[in-house]
Design an enzyme around this catalytic site. Sequence first.
Site, PDB file in Angstrom:
ATOM      1  N   ASN A  67       0.833  -1.214   0.000  1.00  0.00           N
ATOM      2  CA  ASN A  67       0.000   0.000   0.000  1.00  0.00           C
ATOM      3  C   ASN A  67       0.863   1.258   0.000  1.00  0.00           C
ATOM      4  O   ASN A  67       0.525   2.242  -0.661  1.00  0.00           O
ATOM      5  CB  ASN A  67      -0.960  -0.002   1.189  1.00  0.00           C
ATOM      6  CG  ASN A  67      -2.178  -0.865   0.911  1.00  0.00           C
ATOM      7  OD1 ASN A  67      -3.034  -0.484   0.128  1.00  0.00           O
ATOM      8  ND2 ASN A  67      -2.227  -2.038   1.529  1.00  0.00           N
ATOM      9  N   LEU A 126      -3.260   1.120  18.756  1.00  0.00           N
ATOM     10  CA  LEU A 126      -2.817   2.418  19.265  1.00  0.00           C
ATOM     11  C   LEU A 126      -3.657   2.850  20.472  1.00  0.00           C
ATOM     12  O   LEU A 126      -4.871   2.608  20.512  1.00  0.00           O
ATOM     13  CB  LEU A 126      -2.924   3.461  18.145  1.00  0.00           C
ATOM     14  CG  LEU A 126      -2.007   3.141  16.951  1.00  0.00           C
ATOM     15  CD1 LEU A 126      -2.457   3.880  15.696  1.00  0.00           C
ATOM     16  CD2 LEU A 126      -0.551   3.469  17.288  1.00  0.00           C
ATOM     17  N   ASN A 141      -6.692   4.587   8.114  1.00  0.00           N
ATOM     18  CA  ASN A 141      -6.238   3.198   8.090  1.00  0.00           C
ATOM     19  C   ASN A 141      -6.916   2.481   6.933  1.00  0.00           C
ATOM     20  O   ASN A 141      -8.018   2.844   6.532  1.00  0.00           O
ATOM     21  CB  ASN A 141      -6.616   2.499   9.402  1.00  0.00           C
ATOM     22  CG  ASN A 141      -6.241   1.021   9.416  1.00  0.00           C
ATOM     23  OD1 ASN A 141      -5.139   0.651   8.997  1.00  0.00           O
ATOM     24  ND2 ASN A 141      -7.140   0.167   9.879  1.00  0.00           N
ATOM     25  N   HIS A 155      -8.344  -1.220   6.106  1.00  0.00           N
ATOM     26  CA  HIS A 155      -8.685  -2.477   6.789  1.00  0.00           C
ATOM     27  C   HIS A 155      -9.319  -3.438   5.784  1.00  0.00           C
ATOM     28  O   HIS A 155     -10.281  -3.080   5.113  1.00  0.00           O
ATOM     29  CB  HIS A 155      -9.653  -2.220   7.944  1.00  0.00           C
ATOM     30  CG  HIS A 155     -10.036  -3.481   8.644  1.00  0.00           C
ATOM     31  ND1 HIS A 155      -9.180  -4.127   9.519  1.00  0.00           N
ATOM     32  CD2 HIS A 155     -11.143  -4.247   8.571  1.00  0.00           C
ATOM     33  CE1 HIS A 155      -9.771  -5.232   9.957  1.00  0.00           C
ATOM     34  NE2 HIS A 155     -10.957  -5.324   9.397  1.00  0.00           N
ATOM     35  N   SER A 159     -11.884  -1.419   3.381  1.00  0.00           N
ATOM     36  CA  SER A 159     -12.386  -0.115   3.812  1.00  0.00           C
ATOM     37  C   SER A 159     -11.225   0.794   4.181  1.00  0.00           C
ATOM     38  O   SER A 159     -10.279   0.364   4.834  1.00  0.00           O
ATOM     39  CB  SER A 159     -13.262  -0.261   5.065  1.00  0.00           C
ATOM     40  OG  SER A 159     -14.276  -1.232   4.893  1.00  0.00           O
ATOM     41  N   ASP A 217     -10.751  -0.397  14.449  1.00  0.00           N
ATOM     42  CA  ASP A 217     -11.455  -0.590  13.179  1.00  0.00           C
ATOM     43  C   ASP A 217     -12.886  -0.059  13.247  1.00  0.00           C
ATOM     44  O   ASP A 217     -13.755  -0.505  12.489  1.00  0.00           O
ATOM     45  CB  ASP A 217     -11.461  -2.078  12.757  1.00  0.00           C
ATOM     46  CG  ASP A 217     -10.056  -2.619  12.558  1.00  0.00           C
ATOM     47  OD1 ASP A 217      -9.194  -1.857  12.094  1.00  0.00           O
ATOM     48  OD2 ASP A 217      -9.820  -3.803  12.872  1.00  0.00           O
TER      49      ASP A 217
HETATM   50  N1  NHR Z   1      -5.593   1.542  16.824  1.00  0.00           N
HETATM   51  C1  NHR Z   1      -6.763   2.090  17.153  1.00  0.00           C
HETATM   52  N2  NHR Z   1      -6.865   2.626  18.377  1.00  0.00           N
HETATM   53  N3  NHR Z   1      -7.834   2.127  16.326  1.00  0.00           N
HETATM   54  C2  NHR Z   1      -7.750   1.546  15.116  1.00  0.00           C
HETATM   55  O1  NHR Z   1      -8.802   1.595  14.334  1.00  0.00           O
HETATM   56  C3  NHR Z   1      -6.551   0.911  14.701  1.00  0.00           C
HETATM   57  C4  NHR Z   1      -5.468   0.931  15.608  1.00  0.00           C
HETATM   58  C5  NHR Z   1      -4.267   0.306  15.279  1.00  0.00           C
HETATM   59  C6  NHR Z   1      -4.144  -0.380  14.091  1.00  0.00           C
HETATM   60  C7  NHR Z   1      -5.119  -1.320  12.014  1.00  0.00           C
HETATM   61  C8  NHR Z   1      -5.950  -2.592  12.287  1.00  0.00           C
HETATM   62  C9  NHR Z   1      -6.499  -3.235  11.034  1.00  0.00           C
HETATM   63  O2  NHR Z   1      -6.643  -2.609  10.000  1.00  0.00           O
HETATM   64  C10 NHR Z   1      -5.224  -0.444  13.214  1.00  0.00           C
HETATM   65  C11 NHR Z   1      -6.420   0.221  13.510  1.00  0.00           C
HETATM   66  C12 NHR Z   1      -3.555  -4.556  14.450  1.00  0.00           C
HETATM   67  C13 NHR Z   1      -4.418  -5.268  15.263  1.00  0.00           C
HETATM   68  C14 NHR Z   1      -3.884  -6.160  16.362  1.00  0.00           C
HETATM   69  O3  NHR Z   1      -4.613  -6.947  16.946  1.00  0.00           O
HETATM   70  C15 NHR Z   1      -5.779  -5.089  15.096  1.00  0.00           C
HETATM   71  C16 NHR Z   1      -6.250  -4.227  14.126  1.00  0.00           C
HETATM   72  C17 NHR Z   1      -5.382  -3.514  13.299  1.00  0.00           C
HETATM   73  C18 NHR Z   1      -4.031  -3.706  13.467  1.00  0.00           C
HETATM   74  N4  NHR Z   1      -2.560  -6.059  16.693  1.00  0.00           N
HETATM   75  C19 NHR Z   1      -1.864  -6.828  17.730  1.00  0.00           C
HETATM   76  C20 NHR Z   1      -1.542  -5.930  18.945  1.00  0.00           C
HETATM   77  O4  NHR Z   1      -1.407  -6.515  20.031  1.00  0.00           O
HETATM   78  C21 NHR Z   1      -0.545  -7.337  17.240  1.00  0.00           C
HETATM   79  C22 NHR Z   1      -0.672  -8.221  16.044  1.00  0.00           C
HETATM   80  C23 NHR Z   1       0.674  -8.441  15.318  1.00  0.00           C
HETATM   81  O5  NHR Z   1       1.692  -7.822  15.672  1.00  0.00           O
HETATM   82  O6  NHR Z   1       0.675  -9.222  14.364  1.00  0.00           O
HETATM   83  O7  NHR Z   1      -1.348  -4.702  18.802  1.00  0.00           O
HETATM   84  O8  NHR Z   1      -6.874  -4.434  11.102  1.00  0.00           O
HETATM   85  C1  GAR Z   2      -3.047  -5.045   3.678  1.00  0.00           C
HETATM   86  O1  GAR Z   2      -3.796  -6.035   3.028  1.00  0.00           O
HETATM   87  C2  GAR Z   2      -3.876  -4.349   4.716  1.00  0.00           C
HETATM   88  O2  GAR Z   2      -5.216  -4.215   4.368  1.00  0.00           O
HETATM   89  C3  GAR Z   2      -3.743  -5.277   5.874  1.00  0.00           C
HETATM   90  O3  GAR Z   2      -2.436  -5.779   5.826  1.00  0.00           O
HETATM   91  C4  GAR Z   2      -1.951  -5.715   4.499  1.00  0.00           C
HETATM   92  C5  GAR Z   2      -0.691  -4.910   4.487  1.00  0.00           C
HETATM   93  O4  GAR Z   2      -0.093  -5.030   3.242  1.00  0.00           O
HETATM   94  N1  GAR Z   2      -3.932  -4.593   7.096  1.00  0.00           N
HETATM   95  C6  GAR Z   2      -4.246  -5.216   8.198  1.00  0.00           C
HETATM   96  O5  GAR Z   2      -4.505  -6.398   8.238  1.00  0.00           O
HETATM   97  C7  GAR Z   2      -4.268  -4.348   9.401  1.00  0.00           C
HETATM   98  N2  GAR Z   2      -4.530  -5.164  10.538  1.00  0.00           N
HETATM   99  P1  GAR Z   2       1.065  -4.064   2.796  1.00  0.00           P
HETATM  100  O6  GAR Z   2       2.089  -4.023   3.930  1.00  0.00           O
HETATM  101  O7  GAR Z   2       1.626  -4.745   1.595  1.00  0.00           O
HETATM  102  O8  GAR Z   2       0.477  -2.729   2.487  1.00  0.00           O
END
Ligand code: NHR
Ligand code: GAR
Length: 222
Positions: free
Chosen positions: A20, A99, A113, A115, A142, A151
């Site tokens: 991305n 976050l 973001n 998703h 999205s 999310d």
């Molecule tokens: N933070 C907030 N507060 N709100 C959102 O909408 C966020 C965010 C941080 C990241 C991306 C999200 C996605 O698109 C995102 C949106 C990571 C996890 C997760 O469970 C969930 C959702 C998203 C990104 N992370 C674990 C953790 O403990 C670690 C997982 C790993 O390292 O592989 O942080 O889906």
């Molecule tokens: C993307 O498919 C994005 O939608 C997803 O991870 C991939 C990242 O690809 N995001 C998540 O799952 C967030 N939790 P990229 O590093 O090649 O852009």
Amino acid sequence: MSDAVKPMRVVVLISGSGSNLQALIDGVVSGDLPIEIAAVISNRPDVMGLTRASNAGIPTLVLDHKNYPTREAFDVELMQTIDAYTPGLVVLAGFMRILTPAFTEHYLGRMLNIHPSLLPKFQGLHTHQRAIEAGESHHGVSVHFVTAELDGGPVAIQARVPVLTSDDATLLAKRVQRQEHIIYPLAVKWFAEGKLKMTQGKAELDGELLAECGYQIDAPDA
Ligand code: NHR
Ligand code: GAR
């Protein structure tokens, strides 16, 4: 004096391959995307996204979350690092750390973001597998404003693809990712042009509030 408008400064946060990020870089290089990617920050060292940024001449930084005692401590450092680049927008592009509310509040209305699901369906991780297991006829991606609710922030754009009977999570993810690389640059462009905003907890495009699912793009792309 030149009267050219300065492009909006954008900081991109990544954790992995950065496809991305690459779509955004390509948009800037082709002249379609009126932004300057001021820096790319990864919470993981040695990821492909950092190489993509360096190859494009963009400053890179690694802030490894494992070096911080708490999520709060990591987020404080991340916030200071980002703000040194004075961005108008922060873009999460495959950024995988949840976050803290203090962080999301600081960037409220200026952080996006992407998703990989048709929000509000399938928040969280492993969305492609879950969409297949749920027997969904369609899946997608999205772009949303980031709020404290994971999310859960207002959706700006959504692209929908069919789920095929022959799909596994990898095939479906590829179909979704082709749409990611179209809609993320578009959302960032709209934000940089001032067309896309977050007002009173909702996404607004050209002065009109968007419905819960945002601006809809139906991608046949089977
Ligand atoms: N933070 C907030 N507060 N709100 C959102 O909408 C966020 C965010 C941080 C990241 C991306 C999200 C996605 O698109 C995102 C949106 C990571 C996890 C997760 O469970 C969930 C959702 C998203 C990104 N992370 C674990 C953790 O403990 C670690 C997982 C790993 O390292 O592989 O942080 O889906
Ligand atoms: C993307 O498919 C994005 O939608 C997803 O991870 C991939 C990242 O690809 N995001 C998540 O799952 C967030 N939790 P990229 O590093 O090649 O852009």
